[in-house]
Design a protein around this motif. Structure first.
Motif, PDB file in Angstrom:
ATOM      1  N   ALA A  84      44.071  65.688  -2.390  1.00  0.00           N
ATOM      2  CA  ALA A  84      43.863  65.026  -1.130  1.00  0.00           C
ATOM      3  C   ALA A  84      44.416  64.212  -0.830  1.00  0.00           C
ATOM      4  O   ALA A  84      44.792  63.388  -0.953  1.00  0.00           O
ATOM      5  N   GLN A  85      44.869  63.841   0.465  1.00  0.00           N
ATOM      6  CA  GLN A  85      45.797  63.456   1.015  1.00  0.00           C
ATOM      7  C   GLN A  85      44.435  62.507   2.498  1.00  0.00           C
ATOM      8  O   GLN A  85      44.932  61.511   2.523  1.00  0.00           O
ATOM      9  N   ILE A  86      44.519  61.188   0.835  1.00  0.00           N
ATOM     10  CA  ILE A  86      43.870  59.110   1.474  1.00  0.00           C
ATOM     11  C   ILE A  86      44.315  58.746   0.298  1.00  0.00           C
ATOM     12  O   ILE A  86      44.293  59.434  -1.029  1.00  0.00           O
ATOM     13  N   SER A  87      44.506  57.642   1.029  1.00  0.00           N
ATOM     14  CA  SER A  87      45.154  56.318  -0.478  1.00  0.00           C
ATOM     15  C   SER A  87      43.601  55.738  -0.801  1.00  0.00           C
ATOM     16  O   SER A  87      42.642  56.069  -0.289  1.00  0.00           O
ATOM     17  N   ARG A  88      43.870  55.010  -1.729  1.00  0.00           N
ATOM     18  CA  ARG A  88      42.593  53.745  -2.299  1.00  0.00           C
ATOM     19  C   ARG A  88      42.039  53.301  -1.289  1.00  0.00           C
ATOM     20  O   ARG A  88      41.048  53.497  -1.495  1.00  0.00           O
ATOM     21  N   TRP A  89      43.687  52.861  -0.653  1.00  0.00           N
ATOM     22  CA  TRP A  89      42.611  52.032   0.827  1.00  0.00           C
ATOM     23  C   TRP A  89      41.714  52.195   1.432  1.00  0.00           C
ATOM     24  O   TRP A  89      40.783  52.615   1.459  1.00  0.00           O
ATOM     25  N   ALA A  90      42.152  53.689   1.881  1.00  0.00           N
ATOM     26  CA  ALA A  90      41.852  54.643   2.828  1.00  0.00           C
ATOM     27  C   ALA A  90      40.197  55.017   2.317  1.00  0.00           C
ATOM     28  O   ALA A  90      39.440  54.820   2.889  1.00  0.00           O
ATOM     29  N   ARG A 137      28.824  58.536 -12.049  1.00  0.00           N
ATOM     30  CA  ARG A 137      30.431  57.158 -11.996  1.00  0.00           C
ATOM     31  C   ARG A 137      31.244  58.838 -12.145  1.00  0.00           C
ATOM     32  O   ARG A 137      31.668  59.426 -13.147  1.00  0.00           O
ATOM     33  N   ILE A 138      32.252  58.153 -11.161  1.00  0.00           N
ATOM     34  CA  ILE A 138      33.629  58.711 -11.293  1.00  0.00           C
ATOM     35  C   ILE A 138      35.055  57.768 -11.288  1.00  0.00           C
ATOM     36  O   ILE A 138      34.918  57.149 -10.757  1.00  0.00           O
ATOM     37  N   SER A 139      36.243  58.291 -12.094  1.00  0.00           N
ATOM     38  CA  SER A 139      37.418  57.772 -12.271  1.00  0.00           C
ATOM     39  C   SER A 139      38.143  58.504 -11.495  1.00  0.00           C
ATOM     40  O   SER A 139      38.611  59.874 -11.030  1.00  0.00           O
ATOM     41  N   VAL A 140      38.804  57.811 -10.046  1.00  0.00           N
ATOM     42  CA  VAL A 140      40.097  58.884  -8.942  1.00  0.00           C
ATOM     43  C   VAL A 140      41.377  57.732  -9.007  1.00  0.00           C
ATOM     44  O   VAL A 140      41.544  56.214  -8.907  1.00  0.00           O
ATOM     45  N   HIS A 141      42.478  58.760  -9.750  1.00  0.00           N
ATOM     46  CA  HIS A 141      43.834  58.227  -9.805  1.00  0.00           C
ATOM     47  C   HIS A 141      44.741  58.488  -8.076  1.00  0.00           C
ATOM     48  O   HIS A 141      44.395  59.486  -8.315  1.00  0.00           O
ATOM     49  N   PHE A 142      45.003  57.457  -8.242  1.00  0.00           N
ATOM     50  CA  PHE A 142      45.783  58.067  -7.432  1.00  0.00           C
ATOM     51  C   PHE A 142      47.244  58.291  -7.279  1.00  0.00           C
ATOM     52  O   PHE A 142      48.028  57.573  -8.252  1.00  0.00           O
ATOM     53  N   ALA A 143      47.914  58.492  -6.867  1.00  0.00           N
ATOM     54  CA  ALA A 143      49.830  58.389  -6.875  1.00  0.00           C
ATOM     55  C   ALA A 143      49.970  58.100  -5.105  1.00  0.00           C
ATOM     56  O   ALA A 143      50.104  59.328  -4.139  1.00  0.00           O
ATOM     57  N   ASP A 144      50.567  57.008  -4.884  1.00  0.00           N
ATOM     58  CA  ASP A 144      50.656  56.883  -3.353  1.00  0.00           C
ATOM     59  C   ASP A 144      49.447  57.856  -2.615  1.00  0.00           C
ATOM     60  O   ASP A 144      48.760  56.768  -2.350  1.00  0.00           O
ATOM     61  N   THR A 145      50.059  58.251  -1.823  1.00  0.00           N
ATOM     62  CA  THR A 145      48.656  58.344  -0.500  1.00  0.00           C
ATOM     63  C   THR A 145      47.972  59.580  -1.158  1.00  0.00           C
ATOM     64  O   THR A 145      47.342  59.771   0.451  1.00  0.00           O
ATOM     65  N   HIS A 146      48.309  59.931  -1.678  1.00  0.00           N
ATOM     66  CA  HIS A 146      47.140  61.244  -2.129  1.00  0.00           C
ATOM     67  C   HIS A 146      46.814  61.032  -3.941  1.00  0.00           C
ATOM     68  O   HIS A 146      46.771  59.651  -4.281  1.00  0.00           O
ATOM     69  N   ILE A 147      45.225  61.809  -3.730  1.00  0.00           N
ATOM     70  CA  ILE A 147      44.740  61.385  -5.222  1.00  0.00           C
ATOM     71  C   ILE A 147      45.480  62.331  -5.921  1.00  0.00           C
ATOM     72  O   ILE A 147      45.701  63.726  -5.900  1.00  0.00           O
ATOM     73  N   GLN A 148      45.370  61.730  -7.030  1.00  0.00           N
ATOM     74  CA  GLN A 148      46.507  62.478  -8.637  1.00  0.00           C
ATOM     75  C   GLN A 148      45.442  63.228  -9.404  1.00  0.00           C
ATOM     76  O   GLN A 148      45.446  64.465  -9.574  1.00  0.00           O
ATOM     77  N   ARG A 149      44.681  62.630  -9.532  1.00  0.00           N
ATOM     78  CA  ARG A 149      43.282  63.605 -10.466  1.00  0.00           C
ATOM     79  C   ARG A 149      42.185  62.633 -10.120  1.00  0.00           C
ATOM     80  O   ARG A 149      42.131  60.998 -10.239  1.00  0.00           O
TER      81      ARG A 149
END
Lengths: 774, 168
Positions: A84-90, A137-149
């Motif tokens: 999904a195209q969303i950054s951690r900041w967003a 509770r979930i953990s969202v891992h990011f890579a650049d501007t999208h969610i990695q897993r």
């Protein structure tokens, strides 16, 4: 006779005072007693009758009214999944909008924390359309501007949603809006706190408390201000439910009687819950905020369960004077009262000394203003209302506690609204137009499903006024031309076929002859079909339309929009037909979706308060254009952007298609554009219908550019890219990019197409391969 | 792939015919454009030209899609078409141009008895699948099922014959 005698003798008897002197007081007392008793009985019966009447009416009203809850309207939930195209900041920003707070311990639902490139979220529970999701509770891992897993305690999570934002509710015309809480959803600090501040004897009194009045009198006298009221919570409830605000003895007595009845009839818990759901906590426009459930959303943009001690104290402080202690308008006053309440909490042992200290130090913490947070989008809500009109009575929407799930994407909505407001201001500055003279409408929809993601009805989004997106019918100008070119394609013409851009005069049987003009007053003679559309040539379009037949074009238009055109004359070919932006969205939906008329829609489903589906509103589409013809027209509309009237756009070469439109004397400026996933229609003009001096390209297109700036473009796909042929833009002759200014178009029989002199073109690889097998 | 296995089961002929037996074969004519059948069977396979998302992105988007497809299939097997439709629409909102999802949604509507909706959704699946042979086959076979349910057995059989060479 006997009767009379008796009476006479009785009279006589009374006239003999001397002998029966000692009996006289007894008889008087007896008579008085009888009289008193009779009168007393009469009064008692009257009171009893009145009480029975009161009992009946208030009991039934009370029971009935407990279920009068306006329908709540939700936006589309944000889907989180790998890719999904969303950054951690967003995402953090999105969580803040939903009222999530940063908490290093993730103690309660509604909190999050960041750790390296990871965002940990304690999701709130939510009843979605097809099932309920518990808090987790979930953990969202990011890579650049999208969610990695995404992971939770059990491993990888393929996808999960944030709960959707609440975007409005259908409160009735008298304005009461509320969110109903069940007793188990009420935090104990709120119920105990309310008793502590408003009614200390609540658990023991009979609905009315004399000692309460005395104490309030004493407290107010000794403190010199009106700190406590003498009314019990039950009396306050009665006041809010049944009575007006007059201060008369009669009304007060009625209030006490009703309170006693309610107290006898219902449990203390029922009454407290009713109070918590009923009490008035603030006003915004014609919307009256009732109850702590909505109060928590209104002031703090969070569910009540997540409020901390200081926030609960703020809500309780508002009861005494929602206007006087308004936290938005009088923050200092509200904070002082909140702190007094916190001190009382501590004194009564409801909070610890430590909690008191931290709570006192907190700022008020309310949202920026009454309209943000519980963000309301009146223009989109109009669309929701119109979608629901055929299914639900207004009274059902006002009272049944329905939950309406919609297609709105809040980020898209805000991006579109900002673009409209910003660009209109810019245009007025650049062109020295009167400030605030321009108006606009814009709609953004998904190209495949017809879901309306954003809808802007005017330059001020928060104001509930004339909705131009749905209701302003304005001449659409050249926005109608693709219908003419589509009909030509469907009649077997190729985009490279020549049309004549020459003067034409049409003389109807009745009425004046009509001689249309080109925008620049010139005529180009013969030119290829795609260029006539790209440069929006009026004469070529009329020539083409008349050669096909006006009737056929009219039929096609009604077919694509489910609405017969009102204009029976050839000027229809140039868009002398008033249509709303929503209708234009429907028309262009046919082109953007690959040939399907896709009903623009705002509502996905409606659930009852228990989470059971009441209605589902599935995708509605119907194939209207054969796939190849739809692809050919989309290609032509891409050339409009790349080389034609849309070429000033910074996105002209980015794989987007579109068309500009301008009505007579520059009164209406239109643009419709799409990429692979988004279709947008924009109208710019004036409410008084005066000319603006703007063309489609200098007005609406600029708004579209700004909207598009807010997201990444999803370029149009050419499924049969290898079948596209290079032709010269100017002439439509076969050419290649080394010898001419070329565009790529589909041509059904390329062998019949002449080659531009000087361009050395052999048979294509595809043709050669084909030749080997022939 | 979990969903694929389940899907193949769904498309077996006996299952579909069992369903048709329960439907009145009244038929329902359509005045819209029929997909150009002749073009499809003659067309040489075309190389995929879709390249909008990077590889990671594409693969992982489908993980979400696979999950929803599986849930939809579970609902269909439990005879709960309404929930299946909700799952499939949710999946389509995530990847709106995925023909597999549209074909499956068409099937869910077909099983729910919404023949005209099923027909249009199957047409959508066909329109979106022209760059992938397997997906195109799936879409056309769903369309054939709809046609059969509408009472147009000849057209249904014609489509099935065209695609029989793809069947394993």
């Amino acid at each position: 006779m006997a009767k009379r005698r008796t009476i006479l003798s009785a009279r006589r008897a009374t006239k003999r005072p001397a002998k029966r002197g000692q009996k006289k007081p007894r008889s008087w007392a007896f008579g008085l007693l009888k009289l008193t008793f009779g009168f007393g009985l009469f009064v008692a019966l009257g009171v009893l009758g009145y009480l029975i009447f009161l009992d009946r009416s208030i009991t039934s009203t009370f029971e009935g009214r407990r279920w009068s809850v306006p329908a709540q309207v939700f936006a589309q939930p944000l889907e989180l999944h790998a890719g999904a195209q969303i950054s951690r900041w967003a995402l953090t920003r999105e969580l803040s909008r939903l009222g999530y707070s940063n908490d290093a311990n993730l103690t309660t639902p509604g909190t999050f924390k960041t750790q390296n490139s990871e965002l940990q979220i304690f999701l709130r529970p939510f009843q979605f359309m097809e099932r309920a999701r518990g808090a987790q509770r979930i953990s969202v891992h990011f890579a650049d501007t999208h969610i990695q897993r995404i992971t939770n305690g059990n491993g990888e999570v393929p996808l999960i949603r944030l709960e959707p934002a609440i975007i409005g509710s259908f409160f009735p015309s008298h304005g009461e809006d509320r969110l109903i809480l069940t007793p188990d959803q009420v935090p104990s600090l709120l119920s105990e706190g309310l008793k502590s501040i408003e009614d200390r004897n609540f658990d023991t009194h009979i609905g009315f408390s004399a000692t309460g009045i005395l104490r309030a009198f004493w407290v107010n006298l000794s403190s010199g201000e009106r700190q406590q009221g003498g009314s019990t919570l039950t009396q306050q409830l009665v006041k809010s439910y049944f009575l007006d605000n007059r201060r008369t003895i009669e009304r007060k007595l009625k209030e006490v009687a009703m309170a006693i009845i309610l107290d006898a009839r219902f449990s203390k818990e029922d009454l407290l819950t009713a109070y918590i759901n009923e009490i008035f906590l603030g006003q915004h426009g014609n919307r009256a905020v009732h109850g702590f459930g909505l109060g928590a959303q209104f002031y703090f943009n969070k569910p009540l369960a997540e409020l901390k001690a200081d926030e609960i104290a703020t809500l309780i402080s508002v009861i005494r004077g929602p206007s006087y202690y308004n936290p938005f308008r009088h923050p200092q006053r509200a904070r002082e009262r909140r702190n007094r309440i916190l001190n009382t909490f501590a004194r009564d042992g409801l909070i610890s000394g430590q909690t008191l200290a931290t709570s006192l130090a907190q700022p008020l913490g309310v949202v920026d203003g009454p309209s943000s947070g519980g963000a309301y989008y009146p223009a989109f809500m109009d669309m929701v209302r119109s979608d629901l009109r055929d299914f639900y009575a207004q009274s059902d929407l006002n009272s049944k506690g329905l939950r309406v799930f919609t297609t709105l994407k809040p980020r898209e909505q805000e991006n579109t609204q900002q673009a409209v407001s910003h660009v209109l201001g810019q245009i007025e500055l650049d062109r020295r137009l009167t400030a605030k003279s321009l108006q606009a409408a814009a709609i953004v929809a998904d190209t495949q499903t017809g879901d309306i993601q954003a809808l802007v009805g005017g330059r001020q989004g928060r104001i509930d006024g004339f909705n131009r997106a749905l209701n302003a019918e304005r001449p659409v100008g050249s926005l109608i031309k693709p219908v003419v070119y589509l009909t030509a394609i469907e009649n077997g013409m190729s985009l490279a076929d020549p049309v004549k851009d020459e003067p034409i005069t049409l003389t109807p049987k009745f009425g004046e002859p009509w001689s249309p003009k080109n925008f620049d007053g010139q005529f180009y003679g013969e030119l290829p079909l795609f260029r006539a559309l790209a440069q929006s040539r009026n004469l070529a379009t009329v020539q083409l339309g008349m050669s096909i037949g006006l009737e056929q074009i009219q039929t096609r238009l009604s077919n694509l929009t489910t609405r017969a055109p009102k204009n029976p004359y050839p000027s229809l070919l140039l868009g002398a037909e008033p249509l709303s932006p929503l209708k234009m969205l429907e028309l262009y939906g046919n082109f953007a979706s690959g040939g399907f008329r896709t009903h623009p829609k705002a509502v996905i489903a409606v659930l009852d308060p228990e989470g059971q589906p009441v209605s589902h509103h599935p995708f509605e589409l119907e194939q209207t254009i054969a796939p190849n013809d739809a692809a050919t027209l989309a290609r032509a509309l891409e050339i409009v952007m790349a080389k034609g009237t849309g070429r000033s756009s910074p996105y002209a070469q980015a794989g987007v298609a579109g068309k500009t439109g301008t009505s007579n004397d520059n009164r209406d400026s239109w643009f419709a554009g799409f990429d692979n996933s988004r279709l947008t229609v924009v109208w710019v003009g004036r409410d008084d219908n005066e000319p603006t001096g703007l063309t489609g390209g200098s007005g609406a297109l600029r708004v579209w550019n700004e909207i598009t700036h807010g997201h990444t473009i999803d370029p149009l796909i050419h499924v049969h890219a290898d079948e596209l042929l290079e032709v010269e833009f100017q002439t439509g002759l076969r050419a290649h990019k080394d010898c001419a200014d070329v565009v790529l178009i589909p041509v059904p029989s390329p062998q019949n197409l002449a080659i531009k002199p000087g361009c050395n073109i052999g048979p294509s690889m595809r043709q050669r391969v084909k030749g080997w097998f022939d | 792939m979990l969903s694929r296995k389940k899907q193949n089961k769904r498309f077996t002929v006996p299952f579909v015919f069992l369903f048709f037996a329960s439907l009145a074969l009244g038929g329902c004519s359509s005045n819209t454009v029929a997909p150009p059948i002749s073009e499809v069977s003659d067309r040489a396979p075309i190389e995929r030209t879709i390249a909008t998302e990077d590889a990671t992105n594409q693969a992982s988007t489908s993980a979400a899609t696979v999950e929803l497809l599986a849930q939809a299939n579970d609902s269909l097997e439990a005879n709960d078409q309404a929930t299946a439709i909700t799952y499939l629409e949710r999946a389509i909102r995530i990847t709106p141009r995925n023909p597999e999802l549209w074909a499956q949604l068409a099937l869910a509507h077909l099983l729910d008895g919404n023949l005209s909706v099923a027909e249009q959704h199957a047409r959508k699946a066909i329109a979106l699948s022209s760059s992938d042979e397997t997906l195109e086959q799936q879409a056309w076979l769903t369309f054939a099922d709809v046609r059969e349910a509408q009472g147009n057995r000849t057209e249904a059989q014609g489509i099935r014959r065209r695609f029989s060479r793809f069947r394993g």
